[in-house]
Design an enzyme around this catalytic site. Structure first.
Site, PDB file in Angstrom:
ATOM      1  N   HIS A 122       0.828  -1.204   0.000  1.00 13.72           N
ATOM      2  CA  HIS A 122       0.000   0.000   0.000  1.00 13.72           C
ATOM      3  C   HIS A 122       0.864   1.257   0.000  1.00 13.72           C
ATOM      4  O   HIS A 122       1.905   1.310   0.656  1.00 13.72           O
ATOM      5  CB  HIS A 122      -0.893   0.024   1.249  1.00 13.72           C
ATOM      6  CG  HIS A 122      -2.156  -0.758   1.096  1.00 13.72           C
ATOM      7  ND1 HIS A 122      -2.995  -0.615   0.009  1.00 13.72           N
ATOM      8  CD2 HIS A 122      -2.741  -1.680   1.916  1.00 13.72           C
ATOM      9  CE1 HIS A 122      -4.047  -1.417   0.162  1.00 13.72           C
ATOM     10  NE2 HIS A 122      -3.912  -2.073   1.301  1.00 13.72           N
ATOM     11  N   CYS A 140       0.287   1.875  -5.787  1.00 11.24           N
ATOM     12  CA  CYS A 140      -0.640   2.768  -6.491  1.00 11.24           C
ATOM     13  C   CYS A 140      -0.064   4.182  -6.611  1.00 11.24           C
ATOM     14  O   CYS A 140       0.717   4.616  -5.766  1.00 11.24           O
ATOM     15  CB  CYS A 140      -1.978   2.828  -5.758  1.00 11.24           C
ATOM     16  SG  CYS A 140      -2.871   1.263  -5.738  1.00 11.24           S
TER      17      CYS A 140
END
Length: 263
Positions: A165, A239
């Site tokens: 993440h 991301c």
């Protein structure tokens, strides 16, 4: 009649005030709920995931040390047995007995969602457990770094592809965009530390760009990004931009050293 009209006007104003008060209460309640959700996502999930990941790292290190002690004891016993047999004149001792280095053996299958290695990125101060799989629940949302199934194991030929993440849930890969060529990324297993050196970075690519995690990593959507020759690669994916999952940020490295793991 004037008195009646005045009374009706007063009642209308009271009803309007009550409606406005109700709307204001609803707006405040909604704002508080949104604020709590933001606090939960940006603070609590990080706090919870980092604590869990830290416990997993300590647990792995403890298991490795306990296992190392047991293995050393077994190896000493085996060595003594071989010495004793050698003294007895057995010419066959040592031929194919207890000498396997493990080279060429198939790796032990990894359990999904279970941490089996530790990644350390000194420049960023990151230490996180590595688990098999890249599912949010069970891996990434626990603050772990996930190993893409089917990609190479640490140290082996091919491409060790990892995901983490960038925001919330521990965000171990939040600042991998700050890595520079030559920075070390270390992956520790029970007995070995694999040192990879950052080599290249792809600032943005499609989430469907599976070329970046292939054995010879090369983007399918960004011309010229990646490699053409087989090697021992490491790929970090996360991301981008921050607080969005519209694209993927890629960092590539190459294996430069294999070291014995020390306590």
């Amino acid at each position: 009649m004037p008195v009646v009209v005045q009374g009706r006007g007063r009642r209308a104003r009271v009803r309007a005030a009550r409606v406005l008060w109700g709307v204001a209460e609803a707006a405040v309640t909604f704002g508080v709920v949104v604020l709590l959700l933001v606090v939960h996502q940006l603070w609590w999930t990080n706090r919870q995931a980092r604590a869990g990941a830290e416990r997993a790292v300590h647990s792995l290190e403890r298991q490795w040390e306990e296992g190392k002690g047991e293995r050393e004891g077994r190896e000493e016993e085996k060595g003594q047995e071989e010495r004793d047999e050698g003294e007895g004149g057995d010419s066959g001792v040592g031929e194919g007995r207890g000498r396997s280095s493990g080279v060429g053996r198939e790796p032990v299958p990894l359990r999904s969602d279970t941490a089996y290695a530790i990644i350390r990125i000194p420049r960023l101060g990151v230490t996180a457990p590595v688990a098999e799989g890249v599912a949010k629940q069970g891996v990434l949302d626990k603050g772990y770094v996930g190993h893409y199934p089917g990609t190479a194991r640490p140290g082996r030929p091919g491409n060790v592809a990892l995901a983490g993440h960038r925001n919330t849930h521990g965000e171990p890969f939040r600042y991998i965009n700050r890595l520079r060529r030559g920075d070390d990324i270390r992956i520790e297993t029970r007995d070995t530390v694999y040192v990879y050196e950052v080599d290249r970075q792809l600032a943005r690519t499609s989430p469907r760009d599976i070329g970046v995690i292939r054995p010879v990593p090369r983007s399918l959507t960004v011309p010229g990004a990646g490699y053409r020759e087989p090697g021992r690669y490491l790929t970090l994916t996360t991301c981008t931009p921050e607080f969005s999952s519209a694209y993927r940020l890629i960092v590539w490295g190459k294996l430069t050293a294999t070291l014995p793991r020390r306590p």
